[in-house]
Design a protein around this motif. Structure first.
Motif, PDB file in Angstrom:
ATOM      1  N   LEU A   8       0.813  -1.219   0.000  1.00 25.94           N
ATOM      2  CA  LEU A   8       0.000   0.000   0.000  1.00 25.94           C
ATOM      3  C   LEU A   8       0.849   1.274   0.000  1.00 25.94           C
ATOM      4  N   PRO A   9       1.983   1.323   0.749  1.00 25.83           N
ATOM      5  CA  PRO A   9       2.808   2.544   0.694  1.00 25.83           C
ATOM      6  C   PRO A   9       3.390   2.856  -0.677  1.00 25.83           C
ATOM      7  N   LEU A  10       3.404   1.868  -1.589  1.00 27.55           N
ATOM      8  CA  LEU A  10       3.911   2.128  -2.928  1.00 27.55           C
ATOM      9  C   LEU A  10       2.942   2.974  -3.746  1.00 27.55           C
ATOM     10  N   PHE A  11       1.665   2.955  -3.357  1.00 32.10           N
ATOM     11  CA  PHE A  11       0.640   3.660  -4.130  1.00 32.10           C
ATOM     12  C   PHE A  11       0.079   4.874  -3.401  1.00 32.10           C
ATOM     13  N   MET A  12       0.371   4.995  -2.116  1.00 34.92           N
ATOM     14  CA  MET A  12      -0.161   6.121  -1.340  1.00 34.92           C
ATOM     15  C   MET A  12       0.958   6.722  -0.509  1.00 34.92           C
ATOM     16  N   PRO A  13       1.010   8.043  -0.360  1.00 28.33           N
ATOM     17  CA  PRO A  13       2.030   8.673   0.494  1.00 28.33           C
ATOM     18  C   PRO A  13       1.650   8.517   1.965  1.00 28.33           C
ATOM     19  N   ALA A  65       4.276  11.430  10.852  1.00 28.38           N
ATOM     20  CA  ALA A  65       4.029  12.836  10.527  1.00 28.38           C
ATOM     21  C   ALA A  65       2.936  13.407  11.430  1.00 28.38           C
ATOM     22  N   LEU A  66       3.259  14.498  12.133  1.00 27.33           N
ATOM     23  CA  LEU A  66       2.309  15.140  13.044  1.00 27.33           C
ATOM     24  C   LEU A  66       1.543  16.226  12.292  1.00 27.33           C
ATOM     25  N   ASN A  67       0.261  16.319  12.589  1.00 23.19           N
ATOM     26  CA  ASN A  67      -0.582  17.350  11.979  1.00 23.19           C
ATOM     27  C   ASN A  67      -1.536  17.866  13.058  1.00 23.19           C
ATOM     28  N   TYR A  68      -1.112  18.937  13.741  1.00 23.21           N
ATOM     29  CA  TYR A  68      -1.906  19.426  14.871  1.00 23.21           C
ATOM     30  C   TYR A  68      -3.181  20.134  14.435  1.00 23.21           C
ATOM     31  N   THR A  69      -3.349  20.349  13.146  1.00 28.36           N
ATOM     32  CA  THR A  69      -4.605  20.939  12.667  1.00 28.36           C
ATOM     33  C   THR A  69      -5.655  19.871  12.378  1.00 28.36           C
ATOM     34  N   ALA A  70      -5.269  18.604  12.463  1.00 30.85           N
ATOM     35  CA  ALA A  70      -6.209  17.517  12.163  1.00 30.85           C
ATOM     36  C   ALA A  70      -6.233  16.497  13.295  1.00 30.85           C
ATOM     37  N   ILE A  71      -6.172  16.977  14.540  1.00 35.02           N
ATOM     38  CA  ILE A  71      -6.192  16.068  15.693  1.00 35.02           C
ATOM     39  C   ILE A  71      -7.559  15.404  15.814  1.00 35.02           C
ATOM     40  N   ALA A 106      -4.641  11.219  18.356  1.00 32.64           N
ATOM     41  CA  ALA A 106      -4.618  12.405  19.217  1.00 32.64           C
ATOM     42  C   ALA A 106      -3.475  13.353  18.897  1.00 32.64           C
ATOM     43  N   MET A 107      -2.542  12.949  18.042  1.00 33.73           N
ATOM     44  CA  MET A 107      -1.453  13.827  17.626  1.00 33.73           C
ATOM     45  C   MET A 107      -1.535  14.176  16.149  1.00 33.73           C
ATOM     46  N   GLY A 108      -2.661  13.871  15.535  1.00 31.11           N
ATOM     47  CA  GLY A 108      -2.863  14.198  14.138  1.00 31.11           C
ATOM     48  C   GLY A 108      -2.177  13.267  13.159  1.00 31.11           C
ATOM     49  N   ARG A 109      -1.694  12.126  13.630  1.00 31.10           N
ATOM     50  CA  ARG A 109      -1.025  11.182  12.736  1.00 31.10           C
ATOM     51  C   ARG A 109      -2.071  10.341  11.997  1.00 31.10           C
ATOM     52  N   ASP A 110      -1.804  10.054  10.739  1.00 35.16           N
ATOM     53  CA  ASP A 110      -2.743   9.312   9.902  1.00 35.16           C
ATOM     54  C   ASP A 110      -2.861   7.876  10.401  1.00 35.16           C
ATOM     55  N   LEU A 111      -4.088   7.452  10.711  1.00 39.52           N
ATOM     56  CA  LEU A 111      -4.291   6.128  11.289  1.00 39.52           C
ATOM     57  C   LEU A 111      -4.010   5.021  10.285  1.00 39.52           C
ATOM     58  N   LEU A 112      -4.367   5.228   9.022  1.00 38.97           N
ATOM     59  CA  LEU A 112      -4.092   4.211   8.007  1.00 38.97           C
ATOM     60  C   LEU A 112      -2.595   3.952   7.888  1.00 38.97           C
ATOM     61  N   ALA A 113      -1.807   5.037   7.887  1.00 40.23           N
ATOM     62  CA  ALA A 113      -0.348   4.870   7.807  1.00 40.23           C
ATOM     63  C   ALA A 113       0.172   4.105   9.012  1.00 40.23           C
ATOM     64  N   ARG A 114      -0.343   4.405  10.189  1.00 35.03           N
ATOM     65  CA  ARG A 114       0.128   3.731  11.398  1.00 35.03           C
ATOM     66  C   ARG A 114      -0.295   2.260  11.417  1.00 35.03           C
ATOM     67  N   GLN A 120       7.912   0.352  21.370  1.00 32.11           N
ATOM     68  CA  GLN A 120       7.652   1.627  22.022  1.00 32.11           C
ATOM     69  C   GLN A 120       7.328   2.722  21.012  1.00 32.11           C
ATOM     70  N   PRO A 121       6.380   3.610  21.348  1.00 33.99           N
ATOM     71  CA  PRO A 121       6.111   4.772  20.494  1.00 33.99           C
ATOM     72  C   PRO A 121       7.380   5.621  20.361  1.00 33.99           C
ATOM     73  N   PRO A 122       7.548   6.324  19.241  1.00 32.55           N
ATOM     74  CA  PRO A 122       6.553   6.519  18.183  1.00 32.55           C
ATOM     75  C   PRO A 122       6.462   5.401  17.154  1.00 32.55           C
ATOM     76  N   ASP A 123       7.344   4.376  17.249  1.00 37.68           N
ATOM     77  CA  ASP A 123       7.253   3.271  16.292  1.00 37.68           C
ATOM     78  C   ASP A 123       5.918   2.562  16.475  1.00 37.68           C
ATOM     79  N   PRO A 124       5.136   2.421  15.402  1.00 38.04           N
ATOM     80  CA  PRO A 124       3.796   1.855  15.571  1.00 38.04           C
ATOM     81  C   PRO A 124       3.787   0.331  15.542  1.00 38.04           C
TER      82      PRO A 124
END
Length: 256
Positions: A12-17, A22-28, A42-50, A201-205
């Motif tokens: 999936l990472p080959l077809f999607m970025p 990556a933190l995104n505090y505007t999309a928590i 809760a830190m704005g990280r993309d759940l699909l990526a994690r 351990q976080p941040p490694d998912p």
């Protein structure tokens, strides 16, 4: 089903970025939508990526545990099943390990050694080796008493030849079925250890620590628990179905 899960986490990472860190505090705690297909945490990280990258970690650890237990458990089981002198000490050692609950013993090992990925593999391998060893020993005892093994002994075949040519091929079918189930147990065990904070351990998912982090916000953001839990459940279910199918295919007595 397992191939679909494996294909998703690998390709999936080959077809999607996807960037799990990556933190995104505007999309928590953003709900699932067009920008974030499975929402954010809760830190704005993309759940699909994690979930995708966490699945890589969980499946890799499960695969390593499966390989280690297959090698060490088979060695112990074959030695115990073919040598009366080693049978008692080896099996009593396995009984001692099996006397403790699996996750409790793994937690104690990680608390003593530290919670790194290598130590997680070591801890889970140690607690699952007795299961493989006992199954292989039982198969070896049955095969050792077969006429073709006695015939090989009567014509002077060496112990190593009997072991590698006659006994090991005979235990492989049962070993394949057992290790398929153990693959699922190892993934579930790693998730349990990470869930309580002693695995990766976080941040490694990983699926376990994603679920652990979701405890604080699952009422307002249920997708944080639903999607990684679904990925874990599908993977474990697929491996269990695969193991059951292998067992029925290999053992004719189970087909009915």
């Amino acid at each position: 089903m397992f191939l679909l899960v494996l294909g998703a986490i690998l390709f999936l990472p080959l077809f999607m970025p996807l960037d799990p860190l990556a933190l995104n505090y505007t999309a928590i705690l953003a709900p699932p939508g067009s920008e974030h297909l499975l929402g954010t945490d809760a830190m704005g990280r993309d759940l699909l990526a994690r979930i995708v990258y966490g699945g890589r970690s969980s499946v890799m650890i499960g695969a390593l545990v499966m390989v280690v237990t297959a090698l060490v458990g088979t060695l112990i089981g074959v030695l115990a099943g073919t040598s009366r002198r080693l049978d008692g000490p080896l099996m009593r050692s396995m009984d001692v390990l099996m006397a403790f609950p699996v996750l409790l013993l793994a937690l104690a090992i990680l608390a003593a050694l530290g919670n790194t990925a290598l130590n997680v593999v070591f801890a889970l391998s140690l607690v699952y080796i007795p299961r493989t060893a006992r199954i292989v020993r039982g198969e070896a005892l049955v095969i050792r008493s077969q006429p073709f093994v006695e015939a090989a002994q009567s014509i002077g075949a060496s112990r190593l030849r009997i072991l590698f040519v006659h006994i090991l091929p005979g235990v492989l079918p049962a070993l394949m079925v057992q290790e398929t189930f153990l693959f699922a147990y190892a993934i579930l065990g790693e998730a349990g250890l990470s869930f309580v904070g002693l695995g990766l351990q976080p941040p490694d998912p990983s699926w376990g620590n994603i679920l652990g982090e979701a405890r604080a916000t699952y009422r307002t953001a249920p997708w944080l628990m639903i999607y990684p839990g679904l990925a874990l459940a599908l993977t474990v279910l697929s491996l269990n179905l695969l193991g059951d199918g292998l067992g029925q295919a290999i053992d004719p007595k189970r087909r009915n």
